[in-house]
Design an enzyme around this catalytic site. Structure first.
Site, PDB file in Angstrom:
ATOM      1  N   ARG A  10       0.841  -1.207   0.000  1.00 18.10           N
ATOM      2  CA  ARG A  10       0.000   0.000   0.000  1.00 18.10           C
ATOM      3  C   ARG A  10       0.876   1.256   0.000  1.00 18.10           C
ATOM      4  NH1 ARG A  10      -4.421  -0.129   4.447  1.00 18.10           N
ATOM      5  NH2 ARG A  10      -5.265   1.597   3.238  1.00 18.10           N
TER       6      ARG A  10
ATOM      7  N   HIS B 280      -6.772   6.377  12.248  1.00 21.96           N
ATOM      8  CA  HIS B 280      -6.339   4.975  12.097  1.00 21.96           C
ATOM      9  C   HIS B 280      -4.867   4.859  11.742  1.00 21.96           C
ATOM     10  CE1 HIS B 280     -10.825   3.930  11.257  1.00 21.96           C
ATOM     11  NE2 HIS B 280     -10.581   4.189  12.530  1.00 21.96           N
TER      12      HIS B 280
HETATM   13  N1  APR Z   1     -16.644   9.475  -3.582  1.00 22.70           N
HETATM   14  C1  APR Z   1     -17.215   9.459  -2.343  1.00 22.70           C
HETATM   15  N2  APR Z   1     -17.509   8.329  -1.670  1.00 22.70           N
HETATM   16  C2  APR Z   1     -17.228   7.162  -2.278  1.00 22.70           C
HETATM   17  C3  APR Z   1     -16.634   7.081  -3.554  1.00 22.70           C
HETATM   18  C4  APR Z   1     -16.331   8.309  -4.214  1.00 22.70           C
HETATM   19  N3  APR Z   1     -15.774   8.339  -5.438  1.00 22.70           N
HETATM   20  N4  APR Z   1     -16.479   5.768  -3.886  1.00 22.70           N
HETATM   21  C5  APR Z   1     -16.953   5.059  -2.816  1.00 22.70           C
HETATM   22  N5  APR Z   1     -17.413   5.893  -1.873  1.00 22.70           N
HETATM   23  C6  APR Z   1     -17.995   5.572  -0.560  1.00 22.70           C
HETATM   24  C7  APR Z   1     -18.674   4.216  -0.485  1.00 22.70           C
HETATM   25  O1  APR Z   1     -20.026   4.322  -0.883  1.00 22.70           O
HETATM   26  C8  APR Z   1     -18.558   3.932   1.022  1.00 22.70           C
HETATM   27  O2  APR Z   1     -19.641   4.505   1.747  1.00 22.70           O
HETATM   28  O3  APR Z   1     -16.929   5.512   0.351  1.00 22.70           O
HETATM   29  C9  APR Z   1     -17.268   4.637   1.427  1.00 22.70           C
HETATM   30  C10 APR Z   1     -16.120   3.679   1.621  1.00 22.70           C
HETATM   31  O4  APR Z   1     -16.439   2.873   2.732  1.00 22.70           O
HETATM   32  P1  APR Z   1     -15.341   1.835   3.264  1.00 22.70           P
HETATM   33  O5  APR Z   1     -14.749   1.111   2.095  1.00 22.70           O
HETATM   34  O6  APR Z   1     -15.980   1.069   4.376  1.00 22.70           O
HETATM   35  O7  APR Z   1     -14.187   2.778   3.846  1.00 22.70           O
HETATM   36  P2  APR Z   1     -14.166   3.507   5.246  1.00 22.70           P
HETATM   37  O8  APR Z   1     -15.543   3.904   5.676  1.00 22.70           O
HETATM   38  O9  APR Z   1     -13.134   4.554   5.161  1.00 22.70           O
HETATM   39  O10 APR Z   1     -13.647   2.338   6.233  1.00 22.70           O
HETATM   40  C11 APR Z   1     -13.428   2.701   7.575  1.00 22.70           C
HETATM   41  O11 APR Z   1     -12.426   0.538   7.952  1.00 22.70           O
HETATM   42  O12 APR Z   1     -11.047  -1.156   7.262  1.00 22.70           O
HETATM   43  C12 APR Z   1     -11.136  -0.060   8.078  1.00 22.70           C
HETATM   44  O13 APR Z   1      -9.361   1.204   8.860  1.00 22.70           O
HETATM   45  C13 APR Z   1     -10.113   0.974   7.721  1.00 22.70           C
HETATM   46  O14 APR Z   1     -10.312   3.361   7.887  1.00 22.70           O
HETATM   47  C14 APR Z   1     -10.947   2.197   7.375  1.00 22.70           C
HETATM   48  C15 APR Z   1     -12.248   1.930   8.097  1.00 22.70           C
END
Ligand code: APR
Length: 237
Positions: free
Chosen positions: A58, A106
């Protein structure tokens, strides 16, 4: 007249348009890797080399990653507002875009620190080392002789900055949430600390799992959603 305070909580979605996979969307990181193996404290003690490789990989991606228009738009808010960015992301794209007050909940991909004994997870902040987009391998030791580990909050570990994040959200005049599925606590519960009259804007192309009368859901990707958010701000002036 003091500037209004905006707290901005971001997740992986704000970096999606910079080419970074999110975690829980289709094609997300947790589809390719077992989160318990590569991002949990038990996984670390089971197989340090696998975890080190996961974060080396990463970090390599980070080398030529660029902030996107959403990161820049968040940084530009600082012209007219008193802005704190609270991010769940471990990338450094908010920094590269010019945001000046960033709280990583995180951890940070570019940083490493000495591993502590199994029962002593404390570490001193002056032991955190910035390696940029370099690599860490088994046998790479910290000055105190302990194995170096990613400066990342693994699942199963405390989130040291959560109290500071709560304080920021509780004093904000506006809360903006960009690109997070709001599924991982304690970060996902931060919006509840916003004042009762504080408007909350959520930018996300997908449905969000929280319902609260203060929330306006801007259903768009981060770059487009930030344009719409700025219109709301202009109307509030
Ligand atoms: N613009 C805005 N939002 C987006 C886009 C985009 N282009 N593409 C995807 N998303 C949204 C998705 O709909 C989802 O709601 O971003 C979000 C991503 O969610 P996750 O993949 O769960 O990521 P996150 O919420 O940051 O995860 C939280 O989980 O694994 C742990 O530590 C890791 O910090 C991370 C935490």
């Amino acid at each position: 007249m003091p500037k209004k305070r905006i707290a901005v909580l971001t997740g992986a979605g704000v970096s999606a348009e910079s080419g970074f996979a999110t975690f829980r969307d289709s094609g997300g990181l947790w589809e390719k890797y077992d989160v318990q193996e590569v991002a949990s404290i038990e996984g670390w003690y089971r197989n340090r080399a696998l975890v080190l490789d996961f974060y080396n990989d990463r970090r390599r991606q980070l080398a030529d990653a660029k902030p996107n228009a959403a990161h820049y738009a968040i940084a530009e808010l600082e012209k007219d507002f008193d802005v704190d960015v609270i991010t769940q992301n471990v990338d450094n794209l908010h920094e590269k875009a010019g945001s000046t007050r960033i709280l990583h909940l995180h951890g940070e991909l570019t940083k490493v620190r000495p591993e502590q004994g199994l029962y002593d997870r404390t570490y001193r902040t002056d032991e955190v080392i910035d390696i940029g987009c370099g690599e860490v391998h088994l046998g790479d030791l910290a000055p105190n002789g302990q194995q170096l580990r990613p400066h990342i909050v693994f699942f199963g570990e405390a989130v040291p900055n959560i109290e500071k994040a709560i304080e920021i959200v509780s004093r904000a005049d506006i809360l903006l949430i960009v690109g997070t599925s709001l599924q991982v606590y304690p970060a996902a519960g931060l919006y509840r600390y916003a004042g009762n009259q504080v408007p909350i804007y959520i930018i996300d192309p997908a449905e969000v799992p929280v319902h609260d009368p203060r929330i306006t859901h801007i259903r768009a990707v981060a770059t487009k959603g930030m344009e719409e958010f700025k219109k709301y701000l202009r109307n509030q002036k």
